[in-house]
Enzyme design. Structure first.
Site, PDB file in Angstrom:
ATOM      1  CB  SER A 155      13.474  28.386 103.272  1.00  0.00           C
ATOM      2  OG  SER A 155      12.071  28.512 103.141  1.00  0.00           O
ATOM      3  CB  SER A 200       8.028  30.329 104.251  1.00  0.00           C
ATOM      4  OG  SER A 200       8.590  29.385 103.336  1.00  0.00           O
ATOM      5  CD  GLU A 226       8.730  37.777  93.685  1.00  0.00           C
ATOM      6  OE1 GLU A 226       8.135  37.355  94.682  1.00  0.00           O
ATOM      7  OE2 GLU A 226       9.960  37.639  93.533  1.00  0.00           O
ATOM      8  CG  HIS A 273      30.560  38.319  74.371  1.00  0.00           C
ATOM      9  ND1 HIS A 273      31.666  38.348  73.546  1.00  0.00           N
ATOM     10  CD2 HIS A 273      30.910  39.001  75.487  1.00  0.00           C
ATOM     11  CE1 HIS A 273      32.650  39.005  74.150  1.00  0.00           C
ATOM     12  NE2 HIS A 273      32.215  39.417  75.322  1.00  0.00           N
ATOM     13  CE  LYS A 288       6.526  29.068  97.390  1.00  0.00           C
ATOM     14  NZ  LYS A 288       7.029  29.798  98.539  1.00  0.00           N
TER      15      LYS A 288
HETATM   16  C1  F6R Z   1       7.914  35.863  97.701  1.00  0.00           C
HETATM   17  C2  F6R Z   1       9.170  35.532  97.056  1.00  0.00           C
HETATM   18  C3  F6R Z   1       9.401  34.142  96.567  1.00  0.00           C
HETATM   19  C4  F6R Z   1       9.871  33.195  97.696  1.00  0.00           C
HETATM   20  C5  F6R Z   1      10.083  31.762  97.179  1.00  0.00           C
HETATM   21  C6  F6R Z   1      10.655  30.823  98.242  1.00  0.00           C
HETATM   22  O1  F6R Z   1       7.972  37.146  98.264  1.00  0.00           O
HETATM   23  O2  F6R Z   1       9.998  36.367  96.902  1.00  0.00           O
HETATM   24  O3  F6R Z   1      10.355  34.213  95.547  1.00  0.00           O
HETATM   25  O4  F6R Z   1      11.077  33.666  98.222  1.00  0.00           O
HETATM   26  O5  F6R Z   1       8.880  31.276  96.697  1.00  0.00           O
HETATM   27  O6  F6R Z   1      10.010  30.910  99.463  1.00  0.00           O
HETATM   28  P1  F6R Z   1      10.889  31.032 100.800  1.00  0.00           P
HETATM   29  O7  F6R Z   1      11.702  32.248 100.596  1.00  0.00           O
HETATM   30  O8  F6R Z   1       9.927  31.177 101.910  1.00  0.00           O
HETATM   31  O9  F6R Z   1      11.694  29.783 100.876  1.00  0.00           O
END
Ligand code: F6R
Length: 336
Positions: free
Chosen positions: A83, A85, A220, A236, A328
């Protein structure tokens, strides 16, 4: 965003260094499975790892894109929590479950709760640099960070020669995709897609994950719906949908590479013809390089640049992702 997309080579090198710098990685002996948990841009790293190494991994690798850790994950499983973030609810839920079950965990993150909880529980962390304009723009860090760590554990063959070739291929391509460059293939593709719906095809394996990446980058960065599918599977089912007149308003981008299985490669021309006969316009794009890493990442860079140029053409700033932020905020509350 464009600078980050075109700076992919440097990001891959930095990500790899971060992965290799981790000490006290879990023991890889008698490992029975690997699960890479991550959402969106961070989960893509898992898709790429599986596509790149599935023919050379001694144990199965699953990519988990949700809050539930598969039942098979236990003490003999490696769980990679990815992740950027460090605050994504689904990935944190998998981290908690992996921790409870005594799985061997490695976290790949730039910070947030994932880094904090990993520190508290003695879980090794691939510490990625912050500052990318969104997790999707941190793919080089995420993929190579994880790759460096699993290479150190002895799970994948040596990466450095392929990384070197990938760096060269990407640096050359970045020069061609520079905004000031005449005959820029990404600008050309963006103008060609225009307001039409893009469907991106790739051969099962690295072609298919590249196609999915194009789809999400178009979503995005260009802020448009887009779709991806994989050959031979689409032959298919999807191919029937390209019926007379149904392709009007669509473009099909076929991502090709020299390592396709010959039986799959044979299917492209006839599948493309069927889409064209239904009214879709099509283009084939060829990956560059010899290694699978170089090939898949050259496709990634071209798709990323195309999506950014298309976003700009459509009058959008490619970077913000308001719909994701809104979801989110509503569903998870503020990141911890
Ligand atoms: C934003 C993006 C999203 C995030 C996802 C998860 O640029 O690509 O798809 O990757 O919401 O967040 P992280 O990656 O921070 O766990």
């Amino acid at each position: 965003m464009l600078r980050t997309v075109l700076g992919l080579a440097a990001q891959c090198r930095e990500g790899y260094a971060a992965g290799r710098a981790v000490h006290e990685l879990p023991d890889a002996s008698s490992l029975s499975s690997v699960a890479v948990c991550g959402m969106g841009g961070s989960g893509v790293a898992g898709d790429f790892l599986r596509a790149l190494y599935r023919d050379r991994l001694a144990v199965p690798l699953d990519v988990v894109k949700g809050p539930e850790l598969p039942e098979f994950c236990g003490r003999d499983s490696l769980v990679v929590c990815s992740s950027y973030s460090g605050g994504t609810a689904e990935t944190l839920a998998c981290f908690e479950a992996a921790s409870e079950r005594g799985c061997r965990i490695v976290s790949v993150t730039s910070g947030g709760a994932l880094r904090e909880r990993s520190g508290e529980r003695g879980v090794p962390v691939v510490q990625l640099p912050g500052g990318a304009p969104g997790p999707r723009a941190a793919l080089g860090y995420l993929l190579f960070g994880a790759l460096g760590a699993v290479e150190s554990m002895g799970l994948v063959p040596a990466v450095s020669a392929d990384l070197e070739e990938t760096g060269r291929v990407l640096d050359d391509l970045a020069g061609e995709l520079d905004p000031a460059k005449r005959g820029n293939p990404a600008k050309d593709l963006a103008a060609w897609i225009g307001e039409r719906v893009a469907v991106v095809w790739g051969a099962d394996g690295i072609g298919s994950v590249a196609a999915s990446r194009w789809k999400t980058e178009l979503n995005e960065n260009a802020k448009i719906p887009a779709f991806a599918s994989s050959l031979p599977e689409l032959d298919h089912n999807e191919v029937v949908g390209w019926s007379e007149g149904a392709g009007k308003g669509f473009v099909v981008v076929a991502l090709r590479h020299d390592g396709e299985h010959p039986e799959v490669a044979k299917r492209f021309p006839v599948s493309i013809l069927i889409a064209e006969e239904s009214g879709a316009e099509t283009r084939e794009i060829r990956a560059r390089g010899q290694s699978s890493l170089a090939r898949v990442l050259s496709l990634v860079m071209l798709g990323g640049a195309t999506s950014v140029y298309l976003g700009m053409l459509r009058g959008f700033d490619p970077t913000p992702i308001e719909a994701i932020d809104r979801l989110k905020a509503v569903l998870e509350g503020p990141d911890e």
